[in-house]
Design a protein around this motif. Structure first.
Motif, PDB file in Angstrom:
ATOM      1  N   ARG A 197     -50.973 -54.041  21.700  1.00  0.00           N
ATOM      2  CA  ARG A 197     -50.597 -55.144  22.587  1.00  0.00           C
ATOM      3  C   ARG A 197     -51.563 -56.293  22.334  1.00  0.00           C
ATOM      4  O   ARG A 197     -52.769 -56.112  22.369  1.00  0.00           O
ATOM      5  N   ASP A 216     -46.533 -63.487  16.599  1.00  0.00           N
ATOM      6  CA  ASP A 216     -46.618 -62.431  15.594  1.00  0.00           C
ATOM      7  C   ASP A 216     -47.590 -62.764  14.463  1.00  0.00           C
ATOM      8  O   ASP A 216     -48.053 -61.870  13.769  1.00  0.00           O
ATOM      9  N   PHE A 219     -46.195 -62.765  27.848  1.00  0.00           N
ATOM     10  CA  PHE A 219     -46.015 -61.452  27.235  1.00  0.00           C
ATOM     11  C   PHE A 219     -44.531 -61.169  26.997  1.00  0.00           C
ATOM     12  O   PHE A 219     -43.693 -61.571  27.800  1.00  0.00           O
ATOM     13  N   PRO A 220     -44.216 -60.424  25.937  1.00  0.00           N
ATOM     14  CA  PRO A 220     -42.804 -60.102  25.654  1.00  0.00           C
ATOM     15  C   PRO A 220     -42.350 -58.802  26.323  1.00  0.00           C
ATOM     16  O   PRO A 220     -41.385 -58.202  25.899  1.00  0.00           O
ATOM     17  N   TRP A 221     -43.037 -58.338  27.344  1.00  0.00           N
ATOM     18  CA  TRP A 221     -42.697 -57.062  27.984  1.00  0.00           C
ATOM     19  C   TRP A 221     -42.737 -57.212  29.502  1.00  0.00           C
ATOM     20  O   TRP A 221     -43.240 -58.180  30.050  1.00  0.00           O
ATOM     21  N   GLY A 274     -45.658 -59.080  33.117  1.00  0.00           N
ATOM     22  CA  GLY A 274     -46.205 -58.174  32.111  1.00  0.00           C
ATOM     23  C   GLY A 274     -47.716 -58.132  32.096  1.00  0.00           C
ATOM     24  O   GLY A 274     -48.318 -57.738  31.102  1.00  0.00           O
ATOM     25  N   ASP A 319     -40.721 -53.818  26.037  1.00  0.00           N
ATOM     26  CA  ASP A 319     -40.371 -55.110  25.466  1.00  0.00           C
ATOM     27  C   ASP A 319     -39.002 -55.516  25.974  1.00  0.00           C
ATOM     28  O   ASP A 319     -38.116 -54.674  26.132  1.00  0.00           O
ATOM     29  N   HIS A 320     -38.831 -56.794  26.236  1.00  0.00           N
ATOM     30  CA  HIS A 320     -37.552 -57.295  26.741  1.00  0.00           C
ATOM     31  C   HIS A 320     -36.421 -56.837  25.836  1.00  0.00           C
ATOM     32  O   HIS A 320     -36.478 -57.004  24.616  1.00  0.00           O
ATOM     33  N   GLN A 363     -35.570 -53.711  25.175  1.00  0.00           N
ATOM     34  CA  GLN A 363     -35.777 -52.418  24.521  1.00  0.00           C
ATOM     35  C   GLN A 363     -35.908 -51.322  25.559  1.00  0.00           C
ATOM     36  O   GLN A 363     -36.106 -51.567  26.748  1.00  0.00           O
TER      37      GLN A 363
END
Length: 172
Positions: free
Chosen positions: A27, A34, A94-96, A145, A162-163, A165
């Motif tokens: 994380r 990325d 955050f992507p989650w 997140g 993750d969004h 998933q």
């Protein structure tokens, strides 16, 4: 192949093997992309600036975020001190978001609301229920997140997903 492409492929490969071995994905700090491993200089200024001490030096000297003892307050101090331009506070932090699993005490009819108490964003709440402990509800749209709920959960019943998933399990 450029150095950036090579570094990205190595990073992707490491993530793949971490996942295959059952370890959670790395994380990264809030507001990073990325390409963090290509842009970060490894200076540790962001780690030193973090008041919660949730940023740690990870593999390769790159910053990682861990929610073992606390969550991220999204104060932005890490972004302010970064000279490499790794952080972009205009993007989503955050992507989650948080998701409950079956280890949740409240789902087992045991009164516990520690995650709600820790959630500054009020994304977790327990609507009243007659004759039984209230059941938790996580509003994934309100969840930032930040990981504060992970740090306080006595049974590790919260995962970060993750969004878009499915949950990967365990403390992340």
């Amino acid at each position: 192949m450029t150095d950036n492409n090579k570094a990205q492929r190595q990073s992707d490969r490491r993530q793949f093997f971490r996942t295959m071995s059952g370890r959670p994905a790395v994380r990264r700090p809030p507001w990073t992309a990325d390409d963090l491993t290509q842009r970060c200089t490894g200076c540790t200024d962001c780690l030193d600036a973090c008041p919660e001490r949730v940023l740690v030096r990870g593999a390769g000297g790159y910053p990682e975020i861990r929610f073992d003892d606390d969550g991220c307050s999204l104060c932005g101090e890490c972004a302010e001190v970064c000279q490499a331009g790794v952080f972009d506070t205009r993007r989503e932090a955050f992507p989650w978001h948080a998701q409950l699993n079956q280890r949740c005490l409240a789902l087992a009819q045991i009164h516990c609301q520690s995650c709600q108490d820790a959630c500054e964003w009020r994304a977790i709440h327990f609507p009243p229920a007659l004759g039984r402990p209230p059941q938790p509800h996580i509003d994934s749209d309100a969840c930032r997140g930040c990981g504060a709920c992970l740090a306080v959960c006595p049974t590790d019943a919260i995962t970060l997903v993750d969004h878009g998933q499915r949950p990967a399990g365990g403390r992340q």
